[in-house]
Scaffold this active site. Structure first.
Site, PDB file in Angstrom:
ATOM      1  N   ASP A  25       0.862  -1.168   0.000  1.00 46.06           N
ATOM      2  CA  ASP A  25       0.000   0.000   0.000  1.00 46.06           C
ATOM      3  C   ASP A  25       0.917   1.243   0.000  1.00 46.06           C
ATOM      4  O   ASP A  25       2.124   1.125   0.269  1.00 46.06           O
ATOM      5  CB  ASP A  25      -0.854  -0.066   1.275  1.00 46.06           C
ATOM      6  CG  ASP A  25      -1.761   1.122   1.431  1.00 46.06           C
ATOM      7  OD1 ASP A  25      -2.248   1.644   0.412  1.00 46.06           O
ATOM      8  OD2 ASP A  25      -1.996   1.534   2.589  1.00 46.06           O
ATOM      9  N   ASP A  27      -0.338   5.048   0.938  1.00 41.10           N
ATOM     10  CA  ASP A  27      -0.664   5.990   2.024  1.00 41.10           C
ATOM     11  C   ASP A  27      -0.616   5.279   3.373  1.00 41.10           C
ATOM     12  O   ASP A  27      -1.251   4.243   3.566  1.00 41.10           O
ATOM     13  CB  ASP A  27      -2.063   6.601   1.817  1.00 41.10           C
ATOM     14  CG  ASP A  27      -2.141   7.451   0.554  1.00 41.10           C
ATOM     15  OD1 ASP A  27      -1.128   8.080   0.197  1.00 41.10           O
ATOM     16  OD2 ASP A  27      -3.216   7.487  -0.081  1.00 41.10           O
ATOM     17  N   ASP A 246      -1.223  -0.579   6.054  1.00 43.70           N
ATOM     18  CA  ASP A 246      -1.448   0.076   7.355  1.00 43.70           C
ATOM     19  C   ASP A 246      -2.898  -0.026   7.813  1.00 43.70           C
ATOM     20  O   ASP A 246      -3.228   0.427   8.893  1.00 43.70           O
ATOM     21  CB  ASP A 246      -1.056   1.556   7.288  1.00 43.70           C
ATOM     22  CG  ASP A 246      -2.032   2.355   6.427  1.00 43.70           C
ATOM     23  OD1 ASP A 246      -2.269   1.942   5.279  1.00 43.70           O
ATOM     24  OD2 ASP A 246      -2.567   3.357   6.915  1.00 43.70           O
TER      25      ASP A 246
HETATM   26 MG   LIG Z   1      -3.024   2.949   3.573  1.00 48.09          MG
END
Ligand SMILES: [Mg+2]
Length: 313
Positions: A25, A27, A246
């Site tokens: 990922d 961000d 995250d």
């Molecule tokens: Mg993310």
């Protein structure tokens, strides 16, 4: 769920040997919207140094892939433009694969997504943005007229989405033959430093509830996105892929439904407390977690140094 930094060198070697491809990922992992994440650039370089293929998968369609690529390069990430995956690319691929190429597309989404669709040869239907006269008659006139040429409705993140845009989508979606695609379904977006944004998932839910339709989601955590990833990158053995993210719901959920190994970083949305008080499906539990990608870099350095020392002896 183990803290990756508690592994001994043999266990670390086994871990790094257990995958060939890293899907990561962006961000909350490589950077946060409002600030960078120290050590993330080193981690990507280190993973490539130990011969891992790195593919970046984001739900974020606020930039074109070429702008995203440039920003990543400018931030110091050693990546290739053709190793980026976005819902926009998956949508084009989905429409082509299903031979849906001669219908107009109504898009709740931002300019980069619309531009990509236009470049791919699709015709976009737009409605005038902005404030309307405050009357039911005006609202009805603007939103209830169907257009039989519209065969696809796409609902994605759009900072300018409003009542009129949503209502117009409802009108098109009344026809059951209209294909309904969605991008990100995140309900919360983390900007880091405690800022949380209302995600596109809530707005999508309005459309789904109103129409009784379910969109084909082409963003994490939907496995539909994985069909694109597997096709595009010719991934043969899904168990030899490590997914780094995250978000427990989107990233770990996606990895779980695809059969990938899971590494959770605590530099974005998910906090350590979520691991201690688990409120997600069991299968979303990451195999390992780390504070941030910096630890991955430090651990690779440790493994490599041990190898050098062993060889020297
Ligand atoms: Mg993310």
């Amino acid at each position: 769920m183990r803290d990756l930094t508690t592994l001994n060198v043999q266990e670390l070697e086994a871990f790094f040997n257990s995958f060939d491809t890293v899907l990561s990922d962006i961000d909350g992992v490589l950077w946060n919207v409002l600030h960078s994440i120290p050590g993330a650039t080193d981690a990507i370089s280190s993973l490539k140094k130990i011969n891992k293929r790195v593919i970046l998968v984001t739900n974020n369609t606020i930039r074109t892939t070429s702008t995203l690529y440039k920003e990543l390069k400018d931030a110091g990430f050693d990546i290739e433009e053709n190793s980026l995956v976005t819902p926009a690319l998956a949508m084009v691929s989905y429409l082509r694969k299903h031979n849906i190429t001669d219908k107009k597309i109504y898009v709740i989404g931002m300019t980069p997504l619309k531009d990509l669709l236009r470049q791919a040869g699709f015709e976009i239907v737009d409605i005038p943005a902005g404030r309307i006269e405050e009357s039911i008659q005006t609202l009805v006139a603007l939103t209830t007229v169907d257009d039989e040429d519209v065969g696809v409705v796409i609902a994605d993140a759009d900072v300018n989405r409003n009542y009129v845009k949503l209502q117009k989508a409802v009108t098109f979606l009344q026809r059951k033959d209209v294909v309904f695609l969605s991008g990100a379904t995140d309900e919360k977006l983390s900007l880091g430093k405690g800022y949380i944004l209302l995600g596109p998932g809530y707005f999508l839910k309005i459309l789904e509830d109103m129409t009784g339709r379910k969109a084909v989601a082409l963003a994490k955590p939907s496995a539909n996105l994985n069909d694109y990833v597997v096709d595009e990158f010719k991934i043969k053995d899904l168990s030899r892929v490590l997914f780094v993210g995250d978000s427990i719901a989107e990233d770990m959920g996606f990895a779980a439904s695809c059969g990938y190994k899971k590494l959770l970083v605590l530099s974005g949305l998910a906090k350590k407390s979520a691991l201690e008080k688990w409120e997600f499906p069991e299968e979303y539990k990451p195999d390992f977690y780390v504070d941030s990608l910096k630890s991955v870099h430090d651990l690779i350095v440790r493994v490599l140094e041990t190898k050098v020392t062993t060889t020297k002896k």
